[in-house]
Enzyme design. Structure first.
Site, mmCIF file in Angstrom:
data_model
loop_
_atom_site.group_PDB
_atom_site.id
_atom_site.type_symbol
_atom_site.label_atom_id
_atom_site.label_comp_id
_atom_site.label_asym_id
_atom_site.label_seq_id
_atom_site.Cartn_x
_atom_site.Cartn_y
_atom_site.Cartn_z
ATOM 1 N N SER A 72 4.814 2.410 7.750
ATOM 2 C CA SER A 72 4.456 1.266 6.910
ATOM 3 C C SER A 72 5.652 0.746 6.136
ATOM 4 C CB SER A 72 3.372 1.652 5.902
ATOM 5 O OG SER A 72 2.106 1.368 6.401
ATOM 6 N N ASP A 86 0.007 -7.683 1.498
ATOM 7 C CA ASP A 86 0.450 -6.287 1.560
ATOM 8 C C ASP A 86 1.973 -6.181 1.575
ATOM 9 O OD1 ASP A 86 0.179 -3.567 1.527
ATOM 10 O OD2 ASP A 86 -0.259 -3.364 3.668
ATOM 11 N N HIS A 110 0.816 -1.219 0.000
ATOM 12 C CA HIS A 110 0.000 0.000 0.000
ATOM 13 C C HIS A 110 0.849 1.268 0.000
ATOM 14 C CE1 HIS A 110 0.388 -0.211 4.524
ATOM 15 N NE2 HIS A 110 0.435 1.105 4.376
#
Length: 527
Positions: A260, A186, A156
């Protein structure tokens, strides 16, 4: 405005906040409009393998560990081309780039309204503000796993990017090539080209990470650059309903938007997780973060590096959770396994002889303790491999042999959908509080049932019917009672009477709605 405030303001659009039964998990990547580039102090590797420990086992300091691993942690920015249509909040309907703001009801509001309207429209001849494409940048983190320049991050962080730039710990900026992504977990793999060997970190064994173990996270929160935080493993095996293979490690090291794709390290400096999401009602860290286990990530990354894609096994069943009532009806001592609700006859499961109503207790030597164990085990198997599947059928365990297929497109080992929502007959069952009708043309027309539907239709339910507690509603078709197919309402009514007066007053039924089968366990103890 401080650098931290600028970094947070630059984050712009962030990944979705989602809530699941009083929980909320926030994907950590952020979207910014031309964010600032901020780098912190350069760190140099140390010789210590892990930090010195105090007598009670606590690290005296994380400084040596941070110096050892930080050079391999990178900042990632990915450029996205926005069309200026307003969907990003920057078009005619959004706030645009107004030079100021004032509170509603301000005395200046009426005075400035004509100027603001003109500003929003622009000065084009058609009175409309020109549509101008804009560049937006997603901020995240990553880590180098090979001195040749292979970098792991979250999907993402870079999804849909037209350009990806990696900033090393020494502020060197390098363009990155996307090697491959796996949205289901992911995970993404990047590659940068450089003549020098880059500092790298090694994978650790996430299976050995115990609740209470110390961990350290490094990343790029709010675009600030290399930031180190520490905490412990708070929980294992978390399912935050982000994907079919959720098995997150929960940590309390502070991680925020922009973390992230960054790594979670054990005390030896090995990567045991990839920071991916946080629980956050407010959007900031509250000490509940989620990391993809390294043992899951390592296999995915290896396939991405070799093939650019991930190949997974496929079984071809729909499964549902074994509830306490279902366990009792199935003859299990406790809720465990995955209950097969439907089988594709042409699938590996169908060819192996797996049937609806089977409870899968083991797959290729690994126990299936709950529903979510099976999809991960099957997906990890290689297409073409042979697998022994332990099932419970009719109260007895047996082993079946399956040849694992290849998952195509979005096919997965599926979970049956949620329990049906709660809402003339020939037989009235007082035990079930239901009017049961044969599945004839009249019933098919009344309830809009398919021509090939088979069983007994639920025509009506009393307000106190135990079937309502299981979400059964008029129009549902009862296909099986126990392990026996039914076609007459009397068969169900008789079975209900018999089960109610037995030592285990739980009636197991296979119910079909809109072509989908689901098992329900009806407790008749108080019926």
């Amino acid at each position: 405005m401080s650098n931290a405030a600028k970094g947070e303001a630059a984050s712009g659009r962030h990944a979705d906040l989602f809530r699941r039964t009083a929980r909320a998990a926030l994907i950590l990547g952020g979207l910014a409009i031309i964010p600032p580039s901020i780098a912190l102090t350069q760190m140099h590797p140390a010789n210590a393998d892990q930090p010195a420990l105090l007598q009670d086992g606590r690290p005296a300091s994380f400084a040596d560990l941070a110096q050892k691993v930080a050079p391999a942690v990178v900042n990632i920015s990915s450029t996205h081309r926005m069309d200026g249509s307003g969907a990003d909040g920057m078009g005619p309907d959004g706030p645009g780039d107004l030079p100021f703001a004032f509170p509603p009801g301000s005395p200046f509001e009426e005075f400035l309204r004509p100027f603001l309207e003109q500003h929003r429209r622009g000065f084009g001849q058609d009175g409309q503000r020109p549509v101008r494409p804009r560049n937006a940048t997603s901020l995240g983190s990553g880590f180098i796993i090979d001195p040749a320049g292979y970098i792991v991050t979250n999907n993402h962080v870079i999804e849909g990017a037209s350009e990806i730039t990696v900033t090393l710990n020494d502020d060197t900026e390098l363009p990155a090539k996307l090697i491959g992504t796996d949205p289901k977990t992911d995970i993404a793999l990047l590659k940068v080209e450089t003549e020098r060997k880059l500092p790298s970190v090694a994978w650790g064994d996430s299976d050995k990470a115990r609740v209470g173990d110390w961990v350290m996270a490094v990343g790029n929160p709010f675009g600030l650059g290399g930031t180190v935080t520490a905490g412990i493993v708070s929980a294992r095996g978390r399912d935050i309903q982000e994907g079919p293979f959720d098995d997150f490690i929960q940590i309390d090291a502070a991680i925020n938007r922009g973390n992230s794709g960054g790594p979670t390290f054990d005390l030896a400096g090995n990567v045991v997780g990839i920071n991916t999401a946080i629980y956050s009602p407010s959007g900031g860290s509250v000490g509940i973060g989620f990391a993809i286990p390294s043992n899951l990530a390592r296999d995915v990354v290896a396939q991405l590096r070799e093939n650019g894609t991930v190949e997974r096994g496929w079984l071809g069943v729909e499964i549902q959770q074994v509830t306490p009532d279902l366990a009792q009806g199935l003859g299990l001592d406790e809720p465990r396994g995955a209950l097969v609700a439907n089988v594709d006859p042409a699938s590996p499961a169908g060819q192996a002889g797996i049937e609806a109503g089977d409870v899968i207790l083991g797959f290729d030597g690994s126990a299936v303790k709950e529903l979510r164990d099976l999809p991960r085990l099957v997906a990890a198997a290689k297409p073409g491999d042979k697998a022994e599947i332990l099932v419970l059928r009719g109260g007895r365990e047996q082993t079946l042999n399956a040849t694992i297929g290849r998952m195509e497109n979005d096919a997965v080992v599926a979970s049956a959908g949620p329990a049906p929502e709660s809402s003339g007959g020939i037989v009235v069952s007082d035990v079930l509080g239901a009017r049961l009708a044969p599945l004839d043309d009249t019933a098919r027309q009344r309830f809009g049932l398919a021509d090939d539907a088979a069983g007994v239709v639920v025509a009506d339910l009393a307000d106190n019917s135990p079937l309502l507690e299981q979400g059964i509603r008029p129009g549902d078709v009862i296909v099986k009672v126990g392990d026996r197919l039914v076609s007459k309402p009397a068969e169900i009514a008789e079975a209900a009477l018999k089960v109610r007066d037995s030592a285990k007053p739980v009636l197991l039924m296979l119910v079909n709605r809109d072509g989908r089968d689901r098992f329900v366990a009806v407790n008749l103890k108080d019926a």
